[in-house]
Design an enzyme around this catalytic site. Structure first.
Site, PDB file in Angstrom:
ATOM      1  N   ASP A 148      60.910  34.202  36.005  1.00  0.00           N
ATOM      2  CA  ASP A 148      61.703  33.714  34.868  1.00  0.00           C
ATOM      3  C   ASP A 148      62.827  34.722  34.666  1.00  0.00           C
ATOM      4  OD1 ASP A 148      60.836  32.653  31.461  1.00  0.00           O
ATOM      5  OD2 ASP A 148      62.722  32.624  32.606  1.00  0.00           O
ATOM      6  N   GLU A 200      69.121  26.879  36.998  1.00  0.00           N
ATOM      7  CA  GLU A 200      69.773  26.319  35.813  1.00  0.00           C
ATOM      8  C   GLU A 200      71.220  26.807  35.654  1.00  0.00           C
ATOM      9  OE1 GLU A 200      67.076  27.271  32.545  1.00  0.00           O
ATOM     10  OE2 GLU A 200      65.450  27.310  34.027  1.00  0.00           O
ATOM     11  N   ARG A 217      68.092  18.124  22.776  1.00  0.00           N
ATOM     12  CA  ARG A 217      67.257  17.517  23.834  1.00  0.00           C
ATOM     13  C   ARG A 217      66.175  16.608  23.252  1.00  0.00           C
ATOM     14  NH1 ARG A 217      63.098  21.948  26.539  1.00  0.00           N
ATOM     15  NH2 ARG A 217      62.368  22.909  24.615  1.00  0.00           N
ATOM     16  N   ARG A 222      59.786  16.992  29.973  1.00  0.00           N
ATOM     17  CA  ARG A 222      59.700  18.165  30.867  1.00  0.00           C
ATOM     18  C   ARG A 222      59.872  17.722  32.320  1.00  0.00           C
ATOM     19  NH1 ARG A 222      58.618  23.037  30.162  1.00  0.00           N
ATOM     20  NH2 ARG A 222      57.413  22.814  28.232  1.00  0.00           N
ATOM     21  N   HIS A 242      69.204  22.574  32.309  1.00  0.00           N
ATOM     22  CA  HIS A 242      67.957  23.242  32.719  1.00  0.00           C
ATOM     23  C   HIS A 242      67.273  22.463  33.863  1.00  0.00           C
ATOM     24  CE1 HIS A 242      63.902  24.865  32.271  1.00  0.00           C
ATOM     25  NE2 HIS A 242      64.242  25.624  31.267  1.00  0.00           N
TER      26      HIS A 242
HETATM   27  O1  TA6 Z   1      64.676  28.506  31.545  1.00  0.00           O
HETATM   28  C1  TA6 Z   1      63.432  29.160  31.603  1.00  0.00           C
HETATM   29  C2  TA6 Z   1      62.797  29.086  30.217  1.00  0.00           C
HETATM   30  O2  TA6 Z   1      63.598  29.706  29.250  1.00  0.00           O
HETATM   31  C3  TA6 Z   1      61.403  29.709  30.315  1.00  0.00           C
HETATM   32  O3  TA6 Z   1      61.326  30.931  29.589  1.00  0.00           O
HETATM   33  C4  TA6 Z   1      60.492  28.620  29.738  1.00  0.00           C
HETATM   34  O4  TA6 Z   1      60.373  28.758  28.336  1.00  0.00           O
HETATM   35  C5  TA6 Z   1      61.281  27.384  30.141  1.00  0.00           C
HETATM   36  O5  TA6 Z   1      62.622  27.716  29.832  1.00  0.00           O
HETATM   37  C6  TA6 Z   1      60.815  26.080  29.534  1.00  0.00           C
HETATM   38  O6  TA6 Z   1      61.093  26.044  28.190  1.00  0.00           O
HETATM   39  P1  TA6 Z   1      60.502  24.787  27.347  1.00  0.00           P
HETATM   40  O7  TA6 Z   1      60.943  25.002  25.939  1.00  0.00           O
HETATM   41  O8  TA6 Z   1      61.109  23.547  27.961  1.00  0.00           O
HETATM   42  O9  TA6 Z   1      59.018  24.838  27.560  1.00  0.00           O
END
Ligand code: TA6
Length: 301
Positions: free
Chosen positions: A213, A272, A99, A73, A169
């Site tokens: 978001d 993103e 990923r 993350r 992302h």
């Molecule tokens: O890109 C934003 C998102 O889709 C949020 O809704 C949140 O879920 C984020 O991605 C992170 O996703 P993850 O699966 O890495 O916790």
């Protein structure tokens, strides 16, 4: 391949070195006159990029997992062949299947401008076929220099069409989410996933006062993160991408994420490079689709 074998085959003396990173996962360390960077083979995950003379540009969360089967993350997670939750099966992993895969190194070279060009690759196998019954080969080409270029290139090696959604992302490091703004999406329609409504951005820059978001479809615009406290603007340009997602989890979502430190959300902002929502990519058998994100940093004064 062992770290020693990887260095033997792909290392560049004093500039590109393979080493054992967090969680004992293999990673590539780039230290060139133009920039430093760190890329884990796990998920082909870029966790660090810092142009010479600048502060680090990507945000890395201190509570991130670095474990097989779990996503890192921070930095730039690669979401493929779907973005977000799986459309029909909630047991499927969010943001697709690559990923958390170990990617292979295809090549590493220094170009005439001194940039380091890293090509990582992964392809379908029995395991991925269980999750997504299509044949594919995906390359991730990272060009590390004063500018960062990341190109996700998917070749359809199947005999039927692929329909994918995808994202780079990217988590960016900001001084304080309360004091930064994003330009480039003025007036655009978007899906507000927090409120669950379709709405429109204001005519001016985006500001952040709570969990944000949002999926902006049908936009090829370059976005800029304006961060006066860091005296910098981060430009996120793109090619082959028709959507942009902007995300900050804010305090409650951060606390709910087991791999996110509770108090670091003010220092991050995701802008993103995406194809998602109704911006679905169709790749014919034998064709290749590329989605590229180009990141650059300029001082405000
Ligand atoms: O890109 C934003 C998102 O889709 C949020 O809704 C949140 O879920 C984020 O991605 C992170 O996703 P993850 O699966 O890495 O916790």
């Amino acid at each position: 391949m062992s770290i020693e074998q990887l260095n033997e085959q792909f290392g560049i003396d004093n500039i590109v070195t393979f080493t054992t990173g967090k969680g004992d996962l293999p990673c590539i360390e780039v230290k060139s006159p133009l920039a430093t960077a760190t890329v884990y083979l796990h998920g082909a995950h870029l966790t660090h990029w810092q142009p010479t003379g600048e502060e680090p540009v990507l945000f890395m969360n201190s509570a991130s997992w670095f474990e097989d089967g779990k996503p890192i993350r921070g930095g730039v997670p690669i979401c493929f062949p779907w973005f977000g939750p799986h459309l029909v099966d909630e047991n499927m992993p969010a943001h697709g299947i690559v990923r958390v895969k170990a990617w292979d190194v295809e090549s590493i070279a220094q170009d005439n401008a001194g940039n380091i060009v890293i090509t990582l690759a992964t392809e379908s196998n029995d395991e991925t076929y269980e999750l997504w019954p299509f044949e594919f080969k995906t390359r991730f080409v990272i060009t590390v220099g004063k500018t960062l270029s990341m190109s996700l290139q998917t070749q359809n090696t199947d005999d039927k069409e692929l329909k994918i959604t995808e994202a780079l992302h990217s988590y960016f490091s900001v001084s304080d989410i309360h004091n930064v703004q994003v330009v480039g999406l003025e007036g655009r329609p978007y899906l507000d996933k927090v409120a669950g409504v379709d709405t429109h951005a204001p005519d001016g820059p985006l500001h952040f006062t709570g969990e944000f978001d949002s999926v902006f479809c049908d936009t090829q615009a370059t976005c800029m993160i304006i961060d006066e406290a860091k005296n910098r603007e981060i430009s996120i340009a793109k090619q082959g991408s028709d959507a942009t997602v902007v995300w900050n989890p804010w305090i409650n979502k951060s606390k709910a994420l087991p791999d996110m430190a509770d108090n670091e959300w003010p220092q991050m902002l995701c802008v993103e490079t995406v194809n998602a929502g109704h911006n679905i990519v169709t790749i014919k058998p034998g064709d290749t689709h590329a989605m590229t994100s180009i990141i650059s940093v300029t001082k405000i004064k």
